[in-house]
Design an enzyme around this catalytic site. Structure first.
Site, mmCIF file in Angstrom:
data_model
loop_
_atom_site.group_PDB
_atom_site.id
_atom_site.type_symbol
_atom_site.label_atom_id
_atom_site.label_comp_id
_atom_site.label_asym_id
_atom_site.label_seq_id
_atom_site.Cartn_x
_atom_site.Cartn_y
_atom_site.Cartn_z
ATOM 1 C CG PHE A 125 -1.955 1.110 1.123
ATOM 2 C CD1 PHE A 125 -2.982 1.058 0.191
ATOM 3 C CD2 PHE A 125 -1.868 2.222 1.939
ATOM 4 C CE1 PHE A 125 -3.914 2.089 0.085
ATOM 5 C CE2 PHE A 125 -2.800 3.258 1.838
ATOM 6 C CZ PHE A 125 -3.818 3.186 0.910
ATOM 7 C CG ASP A 195 0.122 -2.220 7.240
ATOM 8 O OD1 ASP A 195 -0.903 -2.496 7.901
ATOM 9 O OD2 ASP A 195 0.170 -1.265 6.448
ATOM 10 C CE1 TYR A 220 -9.623 2.927 6.715
ATOM 11 C CE2 TYR A 220 -8.552 4.051 8.541
ATOM 12 C CZ TYR A 220 -8.588 3.707 7.209
ATOM 13 O OH TYR A 220 -7.603 4.131 6.365
ATOM 14 C CE LYS A 221 -7.414 -0.566 5.329
ATOM 15 N NZ LYS A 221 -8.065 -0.125 4.067
ATOM 16 N NE ARG A 376 -9.445 -2.999 -3.027
ATOM 17 C CZ ARG A 376 -8.945 -2.389 -1.963
ATOM 18 N NH1 ARG A 376 -7.777 -2.755 -1.457
ATOM 19 N NH2 ARG A 376 -9.608 -1.401 -1.369
#
Lengths: 417, 417
Positions: A125, A195, A220-221, A376
């Site tokens: 990312f 991560d 928040y995922k 995705r």
């Protein structure tokens, strides 16, 4: 699998009752929990209480009486078992990017200037690589990027200070073998920084079992803490007292309320706190972790992982069967798969427009530019069902085969994300 | 001034109606808005909407449809006029400590290694000096602390890279002359960095007029954004394109949604954004700024400042008259006073216990350890009244002169803050 098959599987799902704990919009198939998790039903009321009672009525006293001051450690303790860590080792604070900055500086400082290279992947990312670029610049080092996962081992040489990887890749959904790569990195004299943005609460993570060095991740995922919820940071206890992280805010001080003029880092993970915690955002994550308590009673990570793999496998099978020319970019090997499925569409089919058309039909995934362009679809076993899988496949097959995506309202790219 | 006098002044106050915009608890005289601002009445419903509609119903789409992605810039634009800045120059993000870290690194980098000393005050809020210690360590420099404000000019020598001051001192409430000190710093070849934690929205600030270099500040004190609300950062536009700040998260990239592998800083203040914004916390600050819009219609900063000075002056006069042995540590000169009054009590009177006894009577200020121990009373003209001043003085005079503070429930120090 058709909708009847799916409903039979849903009826037999030991986690099925957890969906009732979420406030999902009617008529929407939400397959983007890897980007922003859904809202637990308990969250609005809990945040309301934090605003109207703790803040408006309790005012400054709530730092003690409502336990605000303890939130970063208390939420860390709640997260710890989902990461293979122990209470006292995890802190909830700041953003993923900022926590990564802290641990990369700490890791390079542990290497005492003997090694200055951070190894990662080009497909990581972007924020991770941007932060790493900044940190190596400060240490006079270099960021070296593997083009493929297979290239990583050869980069773990005597210059390598840190192997920094996202456990589950945000684009492909490919999951690294954390134990193996940590061991290889450490055998080469490097430290392993993970991560867990796409891992926390969704795939088994055993930080202590792997003897990893540092980890950070996102609230928040899959954790469902709310948009921009605070992130977390973990450090292996063997580094306690050995490290310095440069964001030396007052709440990382050993005695913050003594108001000393010299900075003295708190022992352990507390040093990673910087400024005042965002109480309302923390409260969202706190409430979301109640859903994890409920999941723990229904089989915990073993059940979540089993369902996650069954959902992604069913989705892959559906795409294979019904979306001509779609190519799956997520590993079919369950051991190497996170909880999303990424796919590309044949030349001439505009993936962005396909996703807009899906959203218009109530199926929400997301689109990622790049080479290749990817669609995705994230699967969150806390609230996604096998029926969601079928609805997702049905909509995708229809939008692609009918050419319905090829309309100006879908192909126009005015939006930001 | 007695309560009748106070009520007459309140009746003539052009800002009096603004108090109705706050959800203050019954029977409480809140004099700690310098530490945590009060809750606007509109905030609970607005945050509730952000949770139940924007997040739970809008899900990922709300980054665009609810404008989440624009919050850091939009809130910055709303704050700008209160800081003497222009729209596009202010960003709301992260915490005060983290924003200070960004701008100190940027400032030292602007000095290109020619100067490496940061000058500040020993009495600065600790987090500022801790962050500065970390930044000078990274640049091979030094933090030099003035013991008194009068010592500052002599420290602005050829080694000084940055003069870093909190505009209004958190302990004493003393306000620096920003224009004068900025000019002196710049004449000496240094850059001026201002922490506006105790200034934003409460005293006149003219960043562009002073030609300051950088400023940061807090969203949860006089601005009333909520506990741990995000902070802000400002950079003079003359530095645009010249600086590097090291927290290089993806949302500070020039093209974040291109997902490039190389970091390219966004122009201007946008570079100071790092990770994903905390939407719910941002929403609290957004709502709080509506109260400032209402204040703007009732005389704006001129009216706020006039009332603030009248409140603190009345409080000082009351303490002088009625609290034997109390010593005022806040300047009596209005031009050098922020919006709080700090005082110490005679030897033998336990300031901590006095504050506990005041809180038990419904008068909330705060206590700060150190030499001398201080009681602080903050006055927020958006919601504090002259009646609050009288109630505060009455309670303080009674607690001190009666010796009521000297009881075990007040002298015991089990609490954190």
């Amino acid at each position: 699998m058709n909708l009847d098959d799916a409903k039979r599987l849903d009826a037999a799902d030991p986690l099925r009752s957890l969906r009732e704990l979420f406030a999902l919009p009617e008529g929407i198939t939400y397959l983007d929990g890897n980007s922003l998790g859904a809202c637990p039903k308990a969250t609005p009321e809990r945040i309301q209480r934090a605003v109207t009672q703790e803040w408006a009525q309790g005012l400054i006293k709530s730092w003690n009486s409502a336990g605000w001051i303890d939130l970063p450690r208390r939420l860390g303790d709640r997260l710890a078992p989902w990461l293979g860590a122990r209470p006292g080792e995890v802190l909830v604070a700041d953003s993923t990017s900022i926590n990564l900055y802290k641990v990369l500086h700490a890791a390079l400082q542990l290497q005492q200037g003997q090694r200055r290279v951070i190894v990662s992947e080009r497909s990581n990312f972007p924020t991770d690589n941007y932060i790493a670029q900044s940190v190596v610049r400060a240490h006079g080092g270099e960021l070296v990027l593997a083009e493929t996962p297979e290239d990583i081992p050869a980069l773990l040489d005597e210059r390598c200070a840190v192997l920094m990887l996202t456990h589950v890749n945000y684009r492909s959904g490919r999951m690294h073998d954390m134990g193996l790569l940590t061991r290889w990195a450490q055998q080469a004299g490097a430290l392993a920084v993970w991560d867990l943005a796409h891992s926390a609460g969704i795939v088994p993570v055993d930080l202590l079992g792997c003897a990893a060095d540092f980890a950070i991740g996102c609230g928040y995922k899959y954790l469902n803490g709310g948009p921009g919820a605070p992130a977390f940071v973990w450090m292996h206890p063997r580094h306690e007292g050995q490290v310095f992280q440069p964001l030396t805010g007052w709440l990382g001080h050993a005695h913050p309320f003594d108001f000393d003029s010299e900075y003295l880092p708190a022992p352990g993970i507390q040093q990673y706190q910087c400024g005042t915690p965002p109480v309302l955002a923390m409260t969202g994550l706190d409430t979301a972790l109640d859903v994890y308590d409920a999941a723990q009673q229904r089989g915990g990570m073993r059940a979540l992982r089993a369902k996650s793999l069954a959902l992604t496998e069913a989705f892959i099978a559906g795409v294979d069967a019904r979306v001509p020319g779609a190519e799956i970019h997520t590993p079919r090997d369950a051991a190497a798969r996170g909880s999303q499925v990424s796919l590309s569409l044949p030349e001439g089919v505009d993936g962005y427009a396909v996703m807009q058309a899906l959203i218009a039909r109530g199926v929400i995934g997301d689109f990622r530019a790049g080479v290749p362009e990817l669609l995705r679809f994230g699967f969150a076993p806390l609230y996604n069902s096998f029926a969601d899988v079928v609805q997702g496949v049905d909509a995708l097959a229809d939008v692609v085969t009918s050419g319905a995506w090829n309309a100006p309202e879908f192909t126009s790219r005015a939006k930001v994300t």
